[in-house]
Design a protein around this motif. Sequence first.
Motif, PDB file in Angstrom:
ATOM      1  N   VAL A 144       0.842  -1.183   0.000  1.00 19.28           N
ATOM      2  CA  VAL A 144       0.000   0.000   0.000  1.00 19.28           C
ATOM      3  C   VAL A 144       0.880   1.236   0.000  1.00 19.28           C
ATOM      4  O   VAL A 144       0.560   2.237  -0.589  1.00 19.28           O
ATOM      5  N   GLY A 145       2.039   1.167   0.612  1.00 21.70           N
ATOM      6  CA  GLY A 145       2.992   2.267   0.568  1.00 21.70           C
ATOM      7  C   GLY A 145       2.419   3.504   1.190  1.00 21.70           C
ATOM      8  O   GLY A 145       2.702   3.837   2.313  1.00 21.70           O
ATOM      9  N   GLY A 146       1.600   4.255   0.440  1.00 23.39           N
ATOM     10  CA  GLY A 146       1.051   5.491   0.953  1.00 23.39           C
ATOM     11  C   GLY A 146      -0.390   5.334   1.305  1.00 23.39           C
ATOM     12  O   GLY A 146      -1.156   6.275   1.197  1.00 23.39           O
ATOM     13  N   GLY A 147      -0.822   4.179   1.685  1.00 22.57           N
ATOM     14  CA  GLY A 147      -2.225   3.953   1.963  1.00 22.57           C
ATOM     15  C   GLY A 147      -2.596   4.465   3.326  1.00 22.57           C
ATOM     16  O   GLY A 147      -3.206   3.765   4.112  1.00 22.57           O
ATOM     17  N   ASN A 148      -2.191   5.688   3.650  1.00 20.77           N
ATOM     18  CA  ASN A 148      -2.514   6.239   4.954  1.00 20.77           C
ATOM     19  C   ASN A 148      -3.217   7.565   4.780  1.00 20.77           C
ATOM     20  O   ASN A 148      -3.351   8.071   3.676  1.00 20.77           O
ATOM     21  N   SER A 149      -3.648   8.148   5.867  1.00 19.21           N
ATOM     22  CA  SER A 149      -4.427   9.377   5.775  1.00 19.21           C
ATOM     23  C   SER A 149      -3.580  10.551   5.303  1.00 19.21           C
ATOM     24  O   SER A 149      -4.089  11.472   4.695  1.00 19.21           O
ATOM     25  N   SER A 150      -2.264  10.536   5.562  1.00 19.68           N
ATOM     26  CA  SER A 150      -1.400  11.623   5.103  1.00 19.68           C
ATOM     27  C   SER A 150      -1.397  11.703   3.584  1.00 19.68           C
ATOM     28  O   SER A 150      -1.524  12.782   3.007  1.00 19.68           O
ATOM     29  N   ILE A 151      -1.253  10.559   2.933  1.00 23.92           N
ATOM     30  CA  ILE A 151      -1.259  10.524   1.470  1.00 23.92           C
ATOM     31  C   ILE A 151      -2.614  10.979   0.939  1.00 23.92           C
ATOM     32  O   ILE A 151      -2.698  11.743  -0.017  1.00 23.92           O
ATOM     33  N   ALA A 152      -3.685  10.511   1.560  1.00 28.44           N
ATOM     34  CA  ALA A 152      -5.030  10.924   1.140  1.00 28.44           C
ATOM     35  C   ALA A 152      -5.199  12.429   1.305  1.00 28.44           C
ATOM     36  O   ALA A 152      -5.788  13.098   0.430  1.00 28.44           O
ATOM     37  N   ASP A 153      -4.676  13.002   2.397  1.00 25.66           N
ATOM     38  CA  ASP A 153      -4.755  14.448   2.615  1.00 25.66           C
ATOM     39  C   ASP A 153      -4.016  15.206   1.518  1.00 25.66           C
ATOM     40  O   ASP A 153      -4.510  16.209   0.997  1.00 25.66           O
ATOM     41  N   VAL A 154      -2.831  14.724   1.181  1.00 29.33           N
ATOM     42  CA  VAL A 154      -2.030  15.388   0.144  1.00 29.33           C
ATOM     43  C   VAL A 154      -2.721  15.283  -1.208  1.00 29.33           C
ATOM     44  O   VAL A 154      -2.784  16.254  -1.962  1.00 29.33           O
ATOM     45  N   ARG A 155      -3.275  14.105  -1.512  1.00 29.55           N
ATOM     46  CA  ARG A 155      -3.989  13.922  -2.783  1.00 29.55           C
ATOM     47  C   ARG A 155      -5.139  14.923  -2.881  1.00 29.55           C
ATOM     48  O   ARG A 155      -5.326  15.569  -3.909  1.00 29.55           O
ATOM     49  N   GLU A 156      -5.892  15.059  -1.798  1.00 30.90           N
ATOM     50  CA  GLU A 156      -7.027  15.984  -1.768  1.00 30.90           C
ATOM     51  C   GLU A 156      -6.563  17.430  -1.932  1.00 30.90           C
ATOM     52  O   GLU A 156      -7.152  18.211  -2.678  1.00 30.90           O
ATOM     53  N   ALA A 157      -5.490  17.800  -1.238  1.00 32.13           N
ATOM     54  CA  ALA A 157      -4.966  19.170  -1.305  1.00 32.13           C
ATOM     55  C   ALA A 157      -4.485  19.505  -2.711  1.00 32.13           C
ATOM     56  O   ALA A 157      -4.781  20.590  -3.240  1.00 32.13           O
ATOM     57  N   LEU A 158      -3.771  18.579  -3.338  1.00 32.42           N
ATOM     58  CA  LEU A 158      -3.268  18.833  -4.692  1.00 32.42           C
ATOM     59  C   LEU A 158      -4.411  18.941  -5.699  1.00 32.42           C
ATOM     60  O   LEU A 158      -4.378  19.773  -6.606  1.00 32.42           O
ATOM     61  N   ALA A 159      -5.430  18.101  -5.527  1.00 31.50           N
ATOM     62  CA  ALA A 159      -6.605  18.194  -6.406  1.00 31.50           C
ATOM     63  C   ALA A 159      -7.282  19.543  -6.218  1.00 31.50           C
ATOM     64  O   ALA A 159      -7.718  20.178  -7.188  1.00 31.50           O
ATOM     65  N   LEU A 161      -5.868  22.256  -5.463  1.00 32.08           N
ATOM     66  CA  LEU A 161      -5.028  23.286  -6.084  1.00 32.08           C
ATOM     67  C   LEU A 161      -5.068  23.232  -7.610  1.00 32.08           C
ATOM     68  O   LEU A 161      -4.420  24.030  -8.279  1.00 32.08           O
ATOM     69  N   GLY A 162      -5.808  22.259  -8.145  1.00 26.71           N
ATOM     70  CA  GLY A 162      -6.004  22.201  -9.595  1.00 26.71           C
ATOM     71  C   GLY A 162      -5.072  21.267 -10.346  1.00 26.71           C
ATOM     72  O   GLY A 162      -5.070  21.252 -11.573  1.00 26.71           O
ATOM     73  N   TYR A 163      -4.280  20.467  -9.641  1.00 21.86           N
ATOM     74  CA  TYR A 163      -3.409  19.522 -10.331  1.00 21.86           C
ATOM     75  C   TYR A 163      -4.231  18.355 -10.871  1.00 21.86           C
ATOM     76  O   TYR A 163      -5.214  17.932 -10.268  1.00 21.86           O
ATOM     77  N   GLY A 164      -3.814  17.828 -12.010  1.00 24.89           N
ATOM     78  CA  GLY A 164      -4.518  16.716 -12.644  1.00 24.89           C
ATOM     79  C   GLY A 164      -4.229  15.392 -11.952  1.00 24.89           C
ATOM     80  O   GLY A 164      -3.223  15.249 -11.248  1.00 24.89           O
ATOM     81  N   THR A 165      -5.088  14.423 -12.198  1.00 19.43           N
ATOM     82  CA  THR A 165      -4.958  13.113 -11.563  1.00 19.43           C
ATOM     83  C   THR A 165      -3.634  12.448 -11.907  1.00 19.43           C
ATOM     84  O   THR A 165      -2.991  11.838 -11.050  1.00 19.43           O
ATOM     85  N   ASP A 166      -3.194  12.544 -13.177  1.00 20.45           N
ATOM     86  CA  ASP A 166      -1.921  11.933 -13.577  1.00 20.45           C
ATOM     87  C   ASP A 166      -0.759  12.565 -12.832  1.00 20.45           C
ATOM     88  O   ASP A 166       0.135  11.860 -12.337  1.00 20.45           O
TER      89      ASP A 166
END
Length: 195
Positions: A144-159, A161-166
Amino acid sequence: MIGSLRGEILERNVDGTVLLEVAGVGYLVTVSQRVIPELEPGSSTFLRIHHHIREDAQTLFGFTSNEDKATFQILLATHGVGPAMAMSVLATHPAASLVDIVANNDIAALQLVPKVGKKTAERLIVELKNRLSLDVLDGGGLGVGGGNSSIADVREALAGLGYGTDEIRDVLRELPSDADSATLLRDALKTLSKN
């Protein structure tokens, strides 16, 4: 049943197949669009094979890693997923990324797969959580590597900010899994600004 083939690539076709010659016999093998550029005509290769048999056809699916083959077979065992969709999923997301996507409930990432809408992505997440055995996929460096809430938080924050999924998926792969959200976000933004 054919489990693996070692031979020379004779042809690489736009439909996602390669003609692999083994001891004078040519086998037409369907491979992921992601790995087809690696399979140069004239080069020798080793492919792990899933021999798919139906009443009207036999198809060989080839994989360059055990993880991709195991993930393909898990996808096939999932309700509503046939060989074409399973190959499409693997062409879009390598096995390691798919584990992260499922662990993080990343529906948007699954929607990047052609012909997968929101409802299908939601269903796949639910079904794959039960089917994607990390034990089966472990051993090839998958986890899972980043299967934690920190990674999920960062994914949400970057989205947000307008960054694309890729872009988000690629930068998250490079981040350590043991840092806090603020550190991960700072590192992600640094990496994204360099690109």
